[in-house]
Design a protein around this motif. Structure first.
Motif, PDB file in Angstrom:
ATOM      1  N   SER A 244       0.803  -1.218   0.000  1.00  0.00           N
ATOM      2  CA  SER A 244       0.000   0.000   0.000  1.00  0.00           C
ATOM      3  C   SER A 244       0.843   1.278   0.000  1.00  0.00           C
ATOM      4  O   SER A 244       0.299   2.371   0.043  1.00  0.00           O
ATOM      5  CB  SER A 244      -0.916   0.017   1.226  1.00  0.00           C
ATOM      6  N   GLY A 245       2.138   1.159  -0.077  1.00  0.00           N
ATOM      7  CA  GLY A 245       2.987   2.343   0.028  1.00  0.00           C
ATOM      8  C   GLY A 245       3.538   2.840  -1.281  1.00  0.00           C
ATOM      9  O   GLY A 245       4.541   3.552  -1.304  1.00  0.00           O
ATOM     10  N   SER A 246       2.912   2.486  -2.409  1.00  0.00           N
ATOM     11  CA  SER A 246       3.416   2.908  -3.708  1.00  0.00           C
ATOM     12  C   SER A 246       2.611   4.096  -4.217  1.00  0.00           C
ATOM     13  O   SER A 246       1.381   4.060  -4.260  1.00  0.00           O
ATOM     14  CB  SER A 246       3.325   1.760  -4.722  1.00  0.00           C
ATOM     15  N   ASN A 247       3.312   5.169  -4.601  1.00  0.00           N
ATOM     16  CA  ASN A 247       2.668   6.366  -5.129  1.00  0.00           C
ATOM     17  C   ASN A 247       3.059   6.558  -6.591  1.00  0.00           C
ATOM     18  O   ASN A 247       4.216   6.325  -6.969  1.00  0.00           O
ATOM     19  CB  ASN A 247       3.092   7.595  -4.322  1.00  0.00           C
ATOM     20  N   CYS A 248       2.088   7.006  -7.419  1.00  0.00           N
ATOM     21  CA  CYS A 248       2.314   7.129  -8.859  1.00  0.00           C
ATOM     22  C   CYS A 248       2.241   8.581  -9.314  1.00  0.00           C
ATOM     23  O   CYS A 248       1.531   9.388  -8.719  1.00  0.00           O
ATOM     24  CB  CYS A 248       1.283   6.287  -9.616  1.00  0.00           C
ATOM     25  N   ASN A 249       2.957   8.894 -10.415  1.00  0.00           N
ATOM     26  CA  ASN A 249       3.035  10.285 -10.863  1.00  0.00           C
ATOM     27  C   ASN A 249       1.903  10.694 -11.795  1.00  0.00           C
ATOM     28  O   ASN A 249       1.767  11.866 -12.132  1.00  0.00           O
ATOM     29  CB  ASN A 249       4.388  10.552 -11.538  1.00  0.00           C
ATOM     30  N   LYS A 250       1.101   9.738 -12.264  1.00  0.00           N
ATOM     31  CA  LYS A 250      -0.076  10.009 -13.104  1.00  0.00           C
ATOM     32  C   LYS A 250       0.267  10.721 -14.418  1.00  0.00           C
ATOM     33  O   LYS A 250      -0.523  11.510 -14.939  1.00  0.00           O
ATOM     34  CB  LYS A 250      -1.128  10.818 -12.329  1.00  0.00           C
ATOM     35  N   GLN A 251       1.450  10.454 -14.972  1.00  0.00           N
ATOM     36  CA  GLN A 251       1.863  11.078 -16.235  1.00  0.00           C
ATOM     37  C   GLN A 251       1.428  10.233 -17.429  1.00  0.00           C
ATOM     38  O   GLN A 251       0.695   9.267 -17.276  1.00  0.00           O
ATOM     39  CB  GLN A 251       3.377  11.283 -16.228  1.00  0.00           C
ATOM     40  N   THR A 252       1.888  10.597 -18.619  1.00  0.00           N
ATOM     41  CA  THR A 252       1.578   9.838 -19.823  1.00  0.00           C
ATOM     42  C   THR A 252       2.255   8.474 -19.769  1.00  0.00           C
ATOM     43  O   THR A 252       3.137   8.238 -18.945  1.00  0.00           O
ATOM     44  CB  THR A 252       2.044  10.593 -21.075  1.00  0.00           C
ATOM     45  N   ALA A 253       1.848   7.579 -20.663  1.00  0.00           N
ATOM     46  CA  ALA A 253       2.324   6.198 -20.601  1.00  0.00           C
ATOM     47  C   ALA A 253       3.846   6.102 -20.616  1.00  0.00           C
ATOM     48  O   ALA A 253       4.435   5.272 -19.920  1.00  0.00           O
ATOM     49  CB  ALA A 253       1.737   5.402 -21.760  1.00  0.00           C
ATOM     50  N   GLY A 254       4.498   6.929 -21.413  1.00  0.00           N
ATOM     51  CA  GLY A 254       5.950   6.866 -21.500  1.00  0.00           C
ATOM     52  C   GLY A 254       6.654   7.270 -20.233  1.00  0.00           C
ATOM     53  O   GLY A 254       7.739   6.761 -19.925  1.00  0.00           O
ATOM     54  N   GLN A 255       6.056   8.199 -19.469  1.00  0.00           N
ATOM     55  CA  GLN A 255       6.680   8.697 -18.241  1.00  0.00           C
ATOM     56  C   GLN A 255       6.019   8.166 -16.976  1.00  0.00           C
ATOM     57  O   GLN A 255       6.493   8.444 -15.878  1.00  0.00           O
ATOM     58  CB  GLN A 255       6.618  10.234 -18.208  1.00  0.00           C
ATOM     59  N   PHE A 256       4.939   7.415 -17.139  1.00  0.00           N
ATOM     60  CA  PHE A 256       4.193   6.950 -15.964  1.00  0.00           C
ATOM     61  C   PHE A 256       5.059   6.015 -15.122  1.00  0.00           C
ATOM     62  O   PHE A 256       5.671   5.087 -15.635  1.00  0.00           O
ATOM     63  CB  PHE A 256       2.925   6.216 -16.398  1.00  0.00           C
ATOM     64  N   SER A 257       5.085   6.264 -13.816  1.00  0.00           N
ATOM     65  CA  SER A 257       5.855   5.398 -12.927  1.00  0.00           C
ATOM     66  C   SER A 257       5.308   5.508 -11.516  1.00  0.00           C
ATOM     67  O   SER A 257       4.610   6.469 -11.166  1.00  0.00           O
ATOM     68  CB  SER A 257       7.344   5.780 -12.936  1.00  0.00           C
ATOM     69  N   CYS A 258       5.625   4.494 -10.709  1.00  0.00           N
ATOM     70  CA  CYS A 258       5.228   4.456  -9.303  1.00  0.00           C
ATOM     71  C   CYS A 258       6.463   4.141  -8.471  1.00  0.00           C
ATOM     72  O   CYS A 258       7.431   3.546  -8.965  1.00  0.00           O
ATOM     73  CB  CYS A 258       4.147   3.405  -9.067  1.00  0.00           C
TER      74      CYS A 258
END
Length: 467
Positions: A244-258
């Motif tokens: 439950s401790g993963s946060n995501c940047n909500k960017q486009t598919a190419g830059q999306f990461s958690c």
């Protein structure tokens, strides 16, 4: 005489010019080029993933199920992949992967899975018999194995302290930690072998909520997991990573990461490599979070286009998109999202990035969170594929029923998509379902009869005492 000759000369020159223009730019009554050999896109057509059409002189391939979206109108994040200008016809065109799903895709019984998670708490190893488990259940996931298990091959130490299972034969008690006897270890392995011989594959489900909240996953040991699976005679390993401790940047598919992309990627990759290196006959499945593929900017699943506010949106996106080739199928936890969560949107978000089978999840009420109640039948007038991905269907409860979900997967899904049940002993180990809710038996029998599944759809899970 001179004027007539001049007029004829001009007409001849004009005719030659027109002929030249037409030879370079052929006239067309539509946007299609005569060189296009694929069927022309239709605004009313229904197209499944992989279907090819022609539009504006180009060939387009459907990335997922779509209707009404013109190729190219939504840019690179739309439903259509631009394969380039139409071929002259001399080069063979790739055939469609699937026909349009209107009329519905017809599935033969046996093409689809029905996965049931079997919790081990308040149960016995002697409950895992072919008489207690209907034969239409294709996969049985034993929940849960410790991610950091120190299991040693050949030890047959299947107790809670080592393996993580909470069977009464090996669980912690006020008087201490029970250990499996050699006979109990043999009996558990024999039950798994009998289920396998009957046609039900047994998987080890690793993790779960309780085993995901500490540091267990950071000490995941693929070798020990494979050793345990092989000693039990299991058919595969299910990764139920619920950190439950993963946060995501909500960017486009190419830059999306958690923030925990590396952890889940390492788990899947190390397990896959261990299985391959040892030539172990084991499959890998994952439990996909409900909104785990949501909230990627620029896609139909961007936050706000579907539902707002899930803290877990996109948590599984990179793992599935980047490592889907290592995963045999996904068990979608399309529940625990409350009355606003639409499980059909969860399914479509995973389908957009994963090409393998997806098993739509159902949870027998009461749910762990969100308070949604799974019903058996749809409300009168419910359209199973209505109001998809609009952001307007704020209350999704009318779509959270077995009938709607079966109709959706049967008519809109792939031919090998199936269902998953949380959980086999739900009312036994927790509490009875509320009045009007689906039960383990009514849900499973409906899926079996209407999807359909291979097996005897009249078989039932018996009422067993809580241990």
């Amino acid at each position: 005489m001179t004027i007539l000759k001049t007029t004829k000369m001009k007409a001849l020159i004009l005719g030659l010019a027109v002929a030249l223009v037409l030879s370079v730019f052929p006239a067309s009554a539509s946007a299609e080029s005569p060189a296009c050999t694929e069927p022309a896109w239709s605004s009313t057509g229904v197209y499944a993933e992989g279907y090819l059409v022609s539009y504006n002189g180009h060939t387009w391939k459907a990335k997922w199920w779509t209707q009404g979206e013109a190729p190219g109108s939504a840019g690179p994040w739309g439903a259509w992949e631009d394969l380039g200008a139409c071929d002259s016809g001399t080069t063979p065109i790739e055939p469609p992967v699937e026909p349009p799903v209107d009329p519905p895709v017809v599935s033969e019984p046996g093409d689809r899975m029905y996965v049931a998670y079997a919790s081990t708490w308040n149960t016995s190893i002697y409950d895992l018999t072919t008489s207690n488990i209907p034969d239409y259940i294709t996969n049985l996931n034993l929940a849960f194995v410790r991610p950091d298990t120190a299991y040693v091959k050949g030890s047959y130490a299947f107790d809670q302290e080592v393996a993580g299972f909470e069977f009464v034969e090996g669980a912690a008690t006020p008087n201490g930690q029970r250990k499996f006897t050699p006979q109990q270890s043999l009996d558990l392995r024999s039950s798994i072998a009998a289920l396998k011989a009957r046609g039900t594959k047994v998987f080890l489900s690793v993790g779960g909520w309780s085993y995901s909240q500490g540091t267990q996953w950071s000490h995941f040991n693929a070798k020990n997991i494979v050793d345990l699976a092989q000693d039990l005679g299991a058919a595969g390993v299910d990764i139920d990573w619920e950190s439950s401790g993963s946060n995501c940047n909500k960017q486009t598919a190419g830059q999306f990461s958690c923030t925990k992309d590396g952890e889940i990627a390492g788990i899947i990759t190390s397990l896959h490599h261990e299985i391959q290196a040892r030539n172990a006959d084991l499959q890998i499945s994952i439990a996909g979070w409900s909104t785990g593929a949501y909230y990627v900017k620029g896609t139909p699943f961007e936050e706000g286009k579907v539902q707002w506010g899930s803290p877990f949106g996109g948590t599984m996106y990179r793992a599935v998109k980047d490592h889907g080739n290592k995963i045999d199928f996904i068990n979608l936890m399309s529940y625990d999202g409350g009355e606003y969560y639409d499980p059909r949107e969860g399914y479509e978000s995973y389908r957009a990035i994963y090409g393998g089978p997806i098993n739509m999840g159902m949870q027998i009420a009461p749910e762990g969170s969100g308070s949604a109640v799974l019903k058996l039948q749809a409300e009168p007038g419910t359209v199973y594929d209505a109001e998809m991905l609009t952001g307007q269907n704020n209350m999704a409860t009318k779509y959270y029923n077995v009938e709607t979900l079966v109709n959706y997967i049967k008519n809109k899904g792939r031919g090998n998509d199936g269902f998953m049940l949380w959980q086999l002993w739900k009312q036994r180990v927790h509490q009875p379902a509320p009045a009007g809710a689906a039960t383990e038996n009514s849900a499973g029998q409906y899926v079996c009869s209407n999807l359909p599944l291979k097996g005897n759809c009249s078989q039932t899970i018996p009422v067993l005492p809580k241990l």
